[in-house]
Structure formats: structure tokens, C-alpha cells
Design an enzyme around this catalytic site. Structure first.
Site, PDB file in Angstrom:
ATOM      1  N   CYS A  57      49.399  41.848  46.830  1.00  0.00           N
ATOM      2  CA  CYS A  57      48.282  41.835  45.891  1.00  0.00           C
ATOM      3  C   CYS A  57      47.042  42.394  46.581  1.00  0.00           C
ATOM      4  O   CYS A  57      46.687  41.958  47.684  1.00  0.00           O
ATOM      5  CB  CYS A  57      48.023  40.401  45.420  1.00  0.00           C
ATOM      6  SG  CYS A  57      46.544  40.222  44.403  1.00  0.00           S
TER       7      CYS A  57
ATOM      8  N   CYS B 179      44.286  39.261  46.939  1.00  0.00           N
ATOM      9  CA  CYS B 179      44.478  38.095  47.807  1.00  0.00           C
ATOM     10  C   CYS B 179      45.551  38.272  48.871  1.00  0.00           C
ATOM     11  O   CYS B 179      45.779  37.372  49.670  1.00  0.00           O
ATOM     12  CB  CYS B 179      44.776  36.852  46.975  1.00  0.00           C
ATOM     13  SG  CYS B 179      46.444  36.796  46.295  1.00  0.00           S
TER      14      CYS B 179
ATOM     15  N   CYS C  42      49.417  37.957  39.629  1.00  0.00           N
ATOM     16  CA  CYS C  42      49.618  37.378  40.957  1.00  0.00           C
ATOM     17  C   CYS C  42      49.568  35.862  40.790  1.00  0.00           C
ATOM     18  O   CYS C  42      48.648  35.330  40.167  1.00  0.00           O
ATOM     19  CB  CYS C  42      48.525  37.855  41.901  1.00  0.00           C
ATOM     20  SG  CYS C  42      48.546  37.012  43.500  1.00  0.00           S
TER      21      CYS C  42
ATOM     22  N   CYS D 255      46.128  34.390  42.863  1.00  0.00           N
ATOM     23  CA  CYS D 255      44.753  34.647  42.414  1.00  0.00           C
ATOM     24  C   CYS D 255      44.657  34.981  40.924  1.00  0.00           C
ATOM     25  O   CYS D 255      43.563  35.049  40.385  1.00  0.00           O
ATOM     26  CB  CYS D 255      44.112  35.757  43.240  1.00  0.00           C
ATOM     27  SG  CYS D 255      44.792  37.409  42.953  1.00  0.00           S
TER      28      CYS D 255
ATOM     29  N   CYS E  87      56.685  47.171  36.307  1.00  0.00           N
ATOM     30  CA  CYS E  87      55.866  48.376  36.298  1.00  0.00           C
ATOM     31  C   CYS E  87      54.448  47.997  36.737  1.00  0.00           C
ATOM     32  O   CYS E  87      53.743  47.285  36.026  1.00  0.00           O
ATOM     33  CB  CYS E  87      55.887  48.954  34.882  1.00  0.00           C
ATOM     34  SG  CYS E  87      55.132  50.557  34.729  1.00  0.00           S
TER      35      CYS E  87
END
Length: 163
Positions: free
Chosen positions: A64, A67, A113, A116, A136
Site C-alpha cells: 500500500c 501505509c 487496504c 489504512c 485490478c
């Protein structure tokens, strides 16, 4: 007062999934570019075929951008022809949160995510075997960690590395 270890929620692969406290979240968000904020925080989408990670074929892990939680392994990446990096499965199913998305008059499944809550992309049931799924993802939502480098295991480590 509780300590971080008392409130931490760990994934089965050993990564801290505890959401960032407000002060850390503010620091993480302020480190994003305007385009990154549009996609990660406002559920935007980058244009197809322009993302910096679309043609990356190196071994490693995709984390991510906000984070640093590992979201996808390079070995799960495949060429979907859609213009966005696509993966057959997440790094750890606990690292992504799937949410029904009815924006734009469509019904889709959004990928967030798990730590976060940032927008990553969408998942579709038209991927290759063995999962049949296509995660995707916007390149701008990801940071690539090459093989041999360890992804950050806790949000404190991600925040310290970024600042």
C-alpha cells in the site's frame, strides 16, 4: 493507557493491521501527492496504460502506497490487457478488505487496504486459474518492494521510514 502491543491486530503472516491513529494518519496522508490522494483517499482511478508498475516484472511485493502493508506478491501478477496491474490473489486475504461499490451505476467490488482503508482498485471474477479472480489495482496506490528487501511489518515502522 494501553500499549501498542495490547491493541495491535496481527495478520496470520505477521503484519500489524491496526488502523493508524489520527496523528499518524495525518502524516501519512500529507506525504501523498495530489494524484495519490485522489485515488487513495477519494476512490479515484488512474488512466489505463499509464501506471508506473503496469509493466514491472521484477520479483518482490506490492505494498500500500499510504501505509506500506504488503497487498500483492509479484508472482500473482499477470497481464490482463486492461491497462492496470492485475493479480490473481492478495498477499494475505486479511490484508485487503472487499466492499460492495455501486458508484457510476455499476455494481463492483472495491478493494481497500485493510490497515489504512485506502482505495486500491476493484476485483472481478474474470481472472485466470487457479483463482479465477482479477484484482485490478491502480499503480499509484502501490509501492513496489524488490525481492531481498523486507516490507515494513508495523505502521510505526512505515511512518518512521517515510519521515
Amino acid at each position: 493507557m494501553t500499549t501498542p502491543s495490547e491493541t495491535a491486530r496481527m495478520s496470520s503472516t505477521g503484519f500489524d493491521l491496526t488502523p493508524p491513529p489520527p496523528d499518524v494518519r495525518e502524516r501519512l496522508e500529507s506525504a501523498l501527492t495530489a494524484e495519490e490522494r485522489d485515488v487513495l483517499l477519494r476512490h479515484g482511478t488512474e488512466a489505463p496504460f499509464c501506471g508506473g508498475l503496469l509493466n514491472n516484472k521484477e520479483p518482490g511485493v506490492y505494498c500500500c502506497k499510504m501505509c506500506d502493508l504488503p497487498l500483492f506478491k509479484a508472482e500473482e501478477k499477470f497481464e490482463s490487457g486492461t491497462g492496470w496491474p492485475s493479480f490473481t490473489a492478495p498477499f494475505d486475504k486479511e490484508h485487503v478488505r472487499l466492499v460492495k461499490d455501486t458508484s457510476y451505476g455499476m455494481v463492483r467490488v472495491e478493494i481497500l487496504c485493510a490497515r489504512c482503508g485506502s482505495h486500491q482498485g476493484h476485483v472481478f471474477p474474470d481472472g485466470p486459474p487457479p483463482t479465477g479472480m482479477r484484482f485490478c489495482i491502480n499503480s499509484i496506490s502501490l509501492r513496489f518492494v524488490p525481492e531481498g528487501e523486507e516490507p515494513t511489518r508495523s505502521l510505526d515502522g512505515a511512518a518512521d521510514a517515510a519521515f
